[in-house]
Design an enzyme around this catalytic site. Structure first.
Site, PDB file in Angstrom:
ATOM      1  N   THR A   1    -131.802  34.138  60.056  1.00  0.00           N
ATOM      2  CA  THR A   1    -131.322  34.229  58.663  1.00  0.00           C
ATOM      3  C   THR A   1    -132.185  35.104  57.752  1.00  0.00           C
ATOM      4  O   THR A   1    -131.913  35.190  56.558  1.00  0.00           O
ATOM      5  CB  THR A   1    -131.228  32.826  58.036  1.00  0.00           C
ATOM      6  OG1 THR A   1    -132.509  32.197  58.118  1.00  0.00           O
ATOM      7  CG2 THR A   1    -130.193  31.974  58.767  1.00  0.00           C
TER       8      THR A   1
ATOM      9  N   TYR B   1    -127.622  41.484  59.496  1.00  0.00           N
ATOM     10  CA  TYR B   1    -127.382  40.041  59.523  1.00  0.00           C
ATOM     11  C   TYR B   1    -125.887  39.750  59.554  1.00  0.00           C
ATOM     12  O   TYR B   1    -125.397  38.988  60.402  1.00  0.00           O
ATOM     13  CB  TYR B   1    -128.035  39.392  58.297  1.00  0.00           C
ATOM     14  CG  TYR B   1    -127.647  37.947  58.079  1.00  0.00           C
ATOM     15  CD1 TYR B   1    -128.031  36.958  58.984  1.00  0.00           C
ATOM     16  CD2 TYR B   1    -126.900  37.566  56.968  1.00  0.00           C
ATOM     17  CE1 TYR B   1    -127.671  35.632  58.786  1.00  0.00           C
ATOM     18  CE2 TYR B   1    -126.546  36.242  56.758  1.00  0.00           C
ATOM     19  CZ  TYR B   1    -126.934  35.283  57.676  1.00  0.00           C
ATOM     20  OH  TYR B   1    -126.575  33.971  57.473  1.00  0.00           O
TER      21      TYR B   1
END
Length: 287
Positions: A64, A127
């Site tokens: 993350t 991401y």
């Protein structure tokens, strides 16, 4: 007894599920950290799943670090994409229910209306690209999975935007916060409850779902709400994203439409301020 495996147990959603698990003693809980469920080693991951033998998997594990992912693309892909494919394949082979947590960063931010589950995904950073790849891989391998996209997650655990801003509001006289990125925050405790509402529902309706708290705000407005609750005197002013460059681009608009999860599962979606107050009260009590 039905065994629930929670991956990423030391993260925000995993930590909140640990708290919530006390209300669900009818299940056997297995909270796995990165050594017990190795999302960065797909061969080992398969072996670990065979050993644990869960009936339900709540996948809260992920890479993350949005900016760092621009440099660690292979690791981000391993955790956010390849490991998810392994979890989905295991779930299909063994008749296991899998709820996988994804992100609003699968969108490019060009929409001006709340994004539903049919909105076109077009991620603009590593991401988001790896998380979208994970979604597609999971659904391709196992159409019976449930994927929940969420946004701006915070909790009383670990490091996150709310806790950082709370500290800075107390320490500084002035603070500049980006005011041209729009979305809605998600209190991880609410997300954890939404997952358990699905687990406890007699119906299992696979596919994509959105979940975040109600409200349409910028990060700047979010900080103003934190300031209002904490009562700090720091002066907060809005700044454009261009004044705060980051390695990874962020979607300018990623507000999620929660109609589907409310309609299918009757999940409660609290207003963001209500949840923010609950979280900050818990943070304050732990100081």
């Amino acid at each position: 007894m039905i065994k629930i495996l929670v991956t990423g147990s030391s993260g925000q959603s995993g930590s909140e599920l640990k708290v919530l698990s006390e209300n669900y003693s009818q299940y056997e809980w297995f909270f796995a950290d990165r050594t017990q469920v190795s999302l960065d080693d797909t061969k080992l991951l398969k072996e670990q799943l065979e050993t644990i033998q869960p009936d339900i998997i709540l996948n809260c594990g992920a890479y993350t670090a949005v900016d760092k992912a621009e440099l660690e693309t292979e690791l981000a892909d391993l955790l956010n994409h390849q490991a998810v494919a392994v979890l989905a394949a295991y779930a299909k082979e063994h008749g296991v229910k899998l709820i996988h947590i994804s992100t609003d960063y699968v969108f490019d931010g060009t929409s001006s209306t709340a994004l539903n589950e049919e909105a076109i995904a077009n991620p603009i950073n590593t991401y988001g690209i790896t998380k979208r790849a994970g979604e597609l891989a999971a659904l391709a391998v196992n159409p019976n999975v449930i994927i929940i996209r969420t946004s701006w997650v915070y909790s009383r655990f670990g490091t996150n935007f709310v806790k950082t801003m709370q500290r800075l509001l107390h320490e500084r006289d002035t603070l500049g916060v980006v005011n041209d990125q729009i979305g809605s925050p998600t209190y991880a405790a609410d997300l954890a409850q939404a997952m358990m509402d699905i687990v406890n529902n007699e119906n299992w309706v696979p596919g994509l779902y959105n979940y975040s708290n109600e409200g349409e705000i910028s990060w700047y407005e979010f900080v103003l709400a934190i300031k209002e609750i904490t009562g700090d005197s720091c002066k907060v002013h809005g700044i454009p994203s261009s004044s705060y460059p980051t390695p990874a681009a962020r979607p300018a608009f990623s507000l999620l439409d929660k109609t589907k999860i409310k309609a299918v599962y009757g999940v409660a979606v609290p207003d963001y301020k209500e949840s923010l107050k609950r979280c900050l009260e818990l943070v304050k009590s732990e100081i």
